[in-house]
Design an enzyme around this catalytic site. Structure first.
Site, PDB file in Angstrom:
ATOM      1  N   HIS A 373       0.800  -1.232   0.000  1.00  0.00           N
ATOM      2  CA  HIS A 373       0.000   0.000   0.000  1.00  0.00           C
ATOM      3  C   HIS A 373       0.826   1.272   0.000  1.00  0.00           C
ATOM      4  O   HIS A 373       0.262   2.358   0.184  1.00  0.00           O
ATOM      5  CB  HIS A 373      -0.917   0.062   1.223  1.00  0.00           C
ATOM      6  CG  HIS A 373      -1.960  -1.007   1.292  1.00  0.00           C
ATOM      7  ND1 HIS A 373      -3.262  -0.804   0.905  1.00  0.00           N
ATOM      8  CD2 HIS A 373      -1.893  -2.290   1.709  1.00  0.00           C
ATOM      9  CE1 HIS A 373      -3.963  -1.910   1.100  1.00  0.00           C
ATOM     10  NE2 HIS A 373      -3.150  -2.835   1.583  1.00  0.00           N
ATOM     11  N   LYS A 564      -8.062  13.899   5.749  1.00  0.00           N
ATOM     12  CA  LYS A 564      -7.281  12.660   5.650  1.00  0.00           C
ATOM     13  C   LYS A 564      -6.222  12.738   6.742  1.00  0.00           C
ATOM     14  O   LYS A 564      -6.093  13.773   7.392  1.00  0.00           O
ATOM     15  CB  LYS A 564      -6.616  12.521   4.278  1.00  0.00           C
ATOM     16  CG  LYS A 564      -5.855  13.781   3.817  1.00  0.00           C
ATOM     17  CD  LYS A 564      -5.212  13.604   2.447  1.00  0.00           C
ATOM     18  CE  LYS A 564      -6.156  13.765   1.297  1.00  0.00           C
ATOM     19  NZ  LYS A 564      -6.399  12.547   0.533  1.00  0.00           N
ATOM     20  N   ARG A 565      -5.472  11.656   6.944  1.00  0.00           N
ATOM     21  CA  ARG A 565      -4.382  11.741   7.924  1.00  0.00           C
ATOM     22  C   ARG A 565      -3.434  12.880   7.553  1.00  0.00           C
ATOM     23  O   ARG A 565      -3.258  13.197   6.377  1.00  0.00           O
ATOM     24  CB  ARG A 565      -3.605  10.414   7.959  1.00  0.00           C
ATOM     25  CG  ARG A 565      -4.302   9.334   8.737  1.00  0.00           C
ATOM     26  CD  ARG A 565      -4.465   9.692  10.192  1.00  0.00           C
ATOM     27  NE  ARG A 565      -3.216   9.632  10.904  1.00  0.00           N
ATOM     28  CZ  ARG A 565      -2.944   8.758  11.868  1.00  0.00           C
ATOM     29  NH1 ARG A 565      -3.846   7.868  12.244  1.00  0.00           N
ATOM     30  NH2 ARG A 565      -1.787   8.786  12.474  1.00  0.00           N
ATOM     31  N   LYS A 570       0.995  14.413   1.907  1.00  0.00           N
ATOM     32  CA  LYS A 570      -0.378  14.732   1.516  1.00  0.00           C
ATOM     33  C   LYS A 570      -0.582  16.243   1.345  1.00  0.00           C
ATOM     34  O   LYS A 570      -1.614  16.684   0.853  1.00  0.00           O
ATOM     35  CB  LYS A 570      -1.360  14.157   2.534  1.00  0.00           C
ATOM     36  CG  LYS A 570      -1.332  12.626   2.594  1.00  0.00           C
ATOM     37  CD  LYS A 570      -2.300  12.090   3.638  1.00  0.00           C
ATOM     38  CE  LYS A 570      -2.169  10.601   3.883  1.00  0.00           C
ATOM     39  NZ  LYS A 570      -2.818   9.779   2.833  1.00  0.00           N
ATOM     40  N   THR A 672      -8.469   6.724  -1.210  1.00  0.00           N
ATOM     41  CA  THR A 672      -9.838   6.213  -1.341  1.00  0.00           C
ATOM     42  C   THR A 672     -10.829   7.317  -0.979  1.00  0.00           C
ATOM     43  O   THR A 672     -11.973   7.288  -1.429  1.00  0.00           O
ATOM     44  CB  THR A 672     -10.069   4.991  -0.425  1.00  0.00           C
ATOM     45  OG1 THR A 672      -9.509   5.269   0.860  1.00  0.00           O
ATOM     46  CG2 THR A 672      -9.412   3.751  -1.004  1.00  0.00           C
ATOM     47  N   LYS A 676     -14.648   8.576  -2.535  1.00  0.00           N
ATOM     48  CA  LYS A 676     -15.853   8.841  -1.725  1.00  0.00           C
ATOM     49  C   LYS A 676     -16.426  10.214  -2.061  1.00  0.00           C
ATOM     50  O   LYS A 676     -17.646  10.383  -2.212  1.00  0.00           O
ATOM     51  CB  LYS A 676     -15.525   8.762  -0.228  1.00  0.00           C
ATOM     52  CG  LYS A 676     -15.143   7.359   0.218  1.00  0.00           C
ATOM     53  CD  LYS A 676     -14.472   7.332   1.594  1.00  0.00           C
ATOM     54  CE  LYS A 676     -13.732   5.997   1.758  1.00  0.00           C
ATOM     55  NZ  LYS A 676     -12.822   5.991   2.917  1.00  0.00           N
TER      56      LYS A 676
HETATM   57  C1  Z57 Z   1      -2.189   3.415   4.935  1.00  0.00           C
HETATM   58  O1  Z57 Z   1      -3.327   3.988   5.336  1.00  0.00           O
HETATM   59  C2  Z57 Z   1      -1.876   3.325   3.597  1.00  0.00           C
HETATM   60  C3  Z57 Z   1      -0.726   2.702   3.232  1.00  0.00           C
HETATM   61  C4  Z57 Z   1       0.124   2.169   4.185  1.00  0.00           C
HETATM   62  O2  Z57 Z   1       1.236   1.534   3.827  1.00  0.00           O
HETATM   63  C5  Z57 Z   1      -0.204   2.269   5.529  1.00  0.00           C
HETATM   64 BR1  Z57 Z   1       0.933   1.573   6.800  1.00  0.00          BR
HETATM   65  C6  Z57 Z   1      -1.348   2.891   5.908  1.00  0.00           C
HETATM   66  C7  Z57 Z   1      -2.848   3.848   2.583  1.00  0.00           C
HETATM   67  C8  Z57 Z   1      -2.252   4.603   1.420  1.00  0.00           C
HETATM   68  O3  Z57 Z   1      -1.525   5.705   1.872  1.00  0.00           O
HETATM   69  C9  Z57 Z   1      -3.380   5.070   0.513  1.00  0.00           C
HETATM   70  O4  Z57 Z   1      -2.861   5.703  -0.637  1.00  0.00           O
HETATM   71  C10 Z57 Z   1      -4.245   3.896   0.088  1.00  0.00           C
HETATM   72  O5  Z57 Z   1      -5.387   4.351  -0.591  1.00  0.00           O
HETATM   73  C11 Z57 Z   1      -4.692   3.109   1.301  1.00  0.00           C
HETATM   74  O6  Z57 Z   1      -3.584   2.733   2.092  1.00  0.00           O
HETATM   75  C12 Z57 Z   1      -5.437   1.852   0.922  1.00  0.00           C
HETATM   76  O7  Z57 Z   1      -4.730   1.130  -0.043  1.00  0.00           O
END
Ligand code: Z57
Length: 827
Positions: A373, A564-565, A570, A672, A676
């Protein structure tokens, strides 16, 4: 007869057999649970009590369907999917379960008769915050879709006693409060107090030779903790199918030893018990920058060991040979966090089942699939070898043996690249050695996927390029998706209704049906209805903001939302620099504002992430200055909503005009939130990153505002030597903004307060290229403002965003996983 007497209620329960509970008994069931499950007077139950009783009444219905679903999976002897994740973010269950079960109207009626509204009662629910952000929320969208598709699947995770912290903003700064979510009582779950697995840590490995002359490995000593199963139910949308998310809670094994509390040191014994149960106490609040703590490694193994015991137990019931294991099971690793499942399965097969290594490995590599991810270097998980050896000594040995064999094969395949072995090794060698979890996950899995087309290409071309050359057939893409049941039907019921009125209900399980809205995009009547629904949503959010922050905003203003976080990549910082730019334009010329705007921010920063917290503070300071400046009036407002979570996202998404997706190109794996917002009719302003790129392909470039460097340009610029100061020197508007921040304009009491933010941009390399993208962002923002002035045009764009989001349903994602990776079908 008075239907609230215990006799009457008990009678009603008896006459309704559990398998056929008709929906019109919902009210009776609520009152029954108020009395018999919650032990309260059911004549005038309060709101919280009614919420809990309703949850219990729904759990009754869920458990019946779950049992039936499990029987169906068993009867078909289906291949099972195990989705392992250290995080799940399910959000509030009440409305979701009512919708899935088709009981929304009945619940409303029952609650009305009891003197409540569904809104009030739903407001009593405290969401389980068992995840940080995107990764955990994705896991929950996927469970919803697996249930909708009737997949033979199970979610496995940890039942943290404390979820993600509750965020407060005090004096403009983030303050963390413990999230004691279990305090409310567990109305949705079943705690299996008699269903436990032992999990063993520490100890040492004894090598010995058995009677048949085989070399054996046995763990001696160490300590054991019990994993107790807690099940939560995930219903499929109106299909009578229910999956479970099994979360493990740590229980001391010592309390099961008769002698334990009899040692004379009673208090010391209790302390030991509490220490054991610490394992599942708290979710680590770090997103994409793991904290290498012993307790975290123990959490990972705790999940893995307990889950593997469950999987093996179910497999054994089939009574088939081990070589059938991959035909009957697939274990999906959500990020590398549960990757120690790979050496754990090897340990079970080799040490306990006495399979030869080659056979065990053949089973292993056909069982695991891994989703990556992130490509952020600081997010790639590594564990110090010493720590690993201490906590999981046998697993470290197994990892070394996997590595030895893997490197042997690589050497044969690529004999002329001596540096390659060190680069792909599962062990990073340096002053200190580290276990590289991503390398372990790739080597031990038959499938490795990224989460958007762009991200999957980056994986193949850069971070895992050498693995791609070694195992090209393993790499694939599965673009993320979101569940339309929660992220449209549930959070935006009025828009959902408007859509359904025109195209029917099929979109709920086949989101591509939204395409049928396209012909309405030019209809003035539909545009008007669409914008009315959106305006009402915006009014509701304005009321919420007024209640929470005491700020009055114009519902007609452009709601520009960045939630978002908080992470530097970001680029919430880029957004606030633009806000200040608009402020300066208005200060200079009160008529400069093109359109009144409300900037809304929300998100949590990891408690130890200094810069992210500092940016939150800057946003709040800028907000204070702007919101109290009489020259600005209604033209500009800045709002920071505290404690961004699923519940809050559900309020925000339906009320957003402009969605901020402005990560540095190449850094957001997918995103994501972007999906939304767009599904709810917001227009995106974003970079060429993650799933934004695919969204552009679907909605068309007239309906999405893209800007900024491309990811290869980011790389090129970095390679050539990026100098952020040139942007400062040549762009006077930008210079003014940065000078204001570093000169204390927003922190008159402490002029140095935000200096280090500007320093990070000008003197520490601006790692996220905020300054390089500033001008292109500001221009694109101007385009957005102009577009908003043309309301019919905006309505058309908004509708086309919704109409063209079909691809981003998590049903589509799960369908692809099921077909291309897992090889399973609906039951
Ligand atoms: C996290 O929320 C995501 C990736 C990570 O490796 C970790 Br740890 C936590 C997120 C990504 O930053 C997003 O871009 C992505 O949409 C989400 O994971 C789901 O795939």
């Amino acid at each position: 007869m008075d239907s609230t007497t215990p006799e009457a209620l008990a009678g009603m329960r008896e006459t309704a057999s559990p398998a056929t509970l008709p929906a019109d008994t919902l009210k009776a069931d609520i009152l029954w649970h108020v009395l018999y499950s919650l032990g309260r007077d059911n004549e005038r139950p309060d709101r919280q009590t009614v919420f809990r009783a309703l949850a219990l009444a729904l759990r009754d219905r869920l458990v019946e369907k779950w049992i039936a679903s499990q029987r169906a999976i068993y009867a078909k002897s289906s291949k099972r999917v195990y989705y392992l994740s250290l995080e799940f973010l399910p959000g509030p269950f009440l409305r979701q379960n009512l919708i899935a079960l088709g009981l929304e109207k009945e619940a409303r009626d029952a609650l009305t008769e009891l003197g409540f509204t569904l809104d009030d009662v739903a407001g009593e629910e405290w969401e389980p915050g068992l995840g940080n952000g995107g990764l955990g929320r994705l896991a929950s969208c996927y469970l919803d879709s697996m249930a909708a598709l009737r997949l033979p699947a199970y979610g496995y995770g940890i039942r943290y006693a404390f979820g993600i912290f509750h965020q407060l903003i005090r004096d403009g700064q983030q303050v963390e409060r413990a999230d004691n979510w279990l305090r409310g009582g567990q109305h949705w779950e079943f705690e299996r107090t008699h269903y436990m697995h032992p999990v063993r840590f520490y100890g040492s490995v004894r090598e010995w030779v058995d009677e048949q002359g085989r070399l054996r490995h046995t763990l001696e000593g160490g300590s054991t903790v019990m994993a107790m199963a807690c099940d939560m139910f995930i219903p499929g949308y109106r299909n009578d199918y229910v999956l479970n998310m099994r979360l493990w809670a740590a229980k001391s094994s010592r309390e099961f030893e008769f002698s334990f509390f009899n040692t004379g040191d009673y208090i010391g014994a209790v302390e030991k018990k509490i220490r054991d149960e610490n394992i599942s106490m708290v979710l680590y609040p770090n997103d994409e920058a793991p904290e290498g703590k012993e307790l975290r490694l123990k959490q990972q193994f705790f999940l893995v060991s307990a889950t593997m015991q469950d999987i093996v137990r179910r497999f054994r019931k089939k009574g088939v040979a081990w070589d059938q294991f991959p035909r009957k099971n697939v274990i999906h690793l959500n990020e590398t966090h549960p990757a120690v499942a790979i050496p754990e399965l090897m340990r079970l097969l080799v040490d306990e089942e006495l399979l030869p290594w080659e056979e065990a490995w053949y089973i292993c590599v056909r069982t695991f699939a891994y989703t990556n991810h992130t490509v952020l270097p600081e997010a790639l998980e590594v564990w110090p070898e010493e720590l690993f050896r201490k906590v999981l000594p046998r697993h470290l040995q197994i990892i070394y043996e996997i590595n030895r064999r893997f490197l042997h094969d690589v050497r044969r395949q690529f004999p002329h690249d001596p540096g390659l072995l060190a680069r792909v090794s599962l062990i990073h060698e340096g002053e200190q050695r580290f276990v590289r979890m991503s390398h372990l996950a790739i080597v031990g899995s038959f499938s490795v996927n990224g989460v958007s087309a762009h991200h999957s290409n980056i994986i193949k071309e850069s971070i895992f390029n050498e693995f791609y050359k070694i195992f090209p057939e393993r790499f694939n893409n599965k673009t993320n998706g979101i569940t339309p049941r929660r992220w449209l039907r549930q959070c935006n019921p009025t828009l959902a209704w408007l859509i359904t009125e025109h195209i029917g209900t099929e979109w709920l399980t086949d989101l591509e049906q939204l395409k049928k809205l396209e012909p309405y995009a030019e209809s003035a009547g539909f545009q008007k209805a669409w914008m009315e629904v959106r305006l009402r949503n915006k009014q509701k959010l304005a009321e919420y903001i007024h209640a929470k922050n005491g700020i009055t905003i114009l519902p007609e203003s452009l709601y520009d939302v960045h939630v978002k976080r908080f992470h530097e990549y970001k680029r919430q910082l880029l957004n606030i620099l633009h806000v200040i730019t608009l402020y300066n334009r208005i200060r200079r010329d009160p008529d400069a504002g093109i359109v009144p705007r409300t900037f809304i921010f929300g998100g949590k920063a990891a408690p130890g992430y200094y810069m992210a917290k500092h940016i939150i503070q800057l946003i709040n300071a800028v907000g204070y200055t702007i919101n109290t400046d009489p020259r600005v009036g209604d033209m500009l407002k800045v709002v920071f909503l505290q404690n961004y979570c699923v519940t809050l996202a559900e309020r925000i998404m339906p009320a957003t005009d402009l969605s901020e997706q402005i990560s540095t190109a190449g850094m957001e794996a997918s995103g994501t939130g972007n999906m939304k917002f767009a599904l709810n009719g917001a227009i995106t302003i974003g970079t060429h990153d993650g799933a934004n790129i695919e969204m552009l392909e679907h909605v068309g470039d007239e309906n999405l505002f893209l800007f900024g460097l491309l990811s290869h340009e980011v790389e090129d610029l970095r390679r050539q030597g990026y100098n952020p100061r040139t942007f400062y020197e040549t762009d006077s508007e930008l210079r003014e903004v940065l000078d204001m921040i570093s000169g204390g304009y927003f922190s008159p009491g402490d002029p140095h307060m935000f200096r280090d933010i500007v320093e990070s941009l000008l003197n520490h390399g601006d790692r996220y290229m905020v300054l390089a993208d500033f001008r292109s962002y500001a221009y694109r923002q101007q385009d957005a403002a102009r577009a908003y002035l043309d309301q019919p045009g905006w309505a058309r764009r908004s509708m086309l965003n919704t109409a063209r989001m079909g691809f981003f349903s998590s049903d589509r994602s799960m369908g692809e996983y099921a077909r291309d990776i897992w090889g399973v079908e609906g039951v």
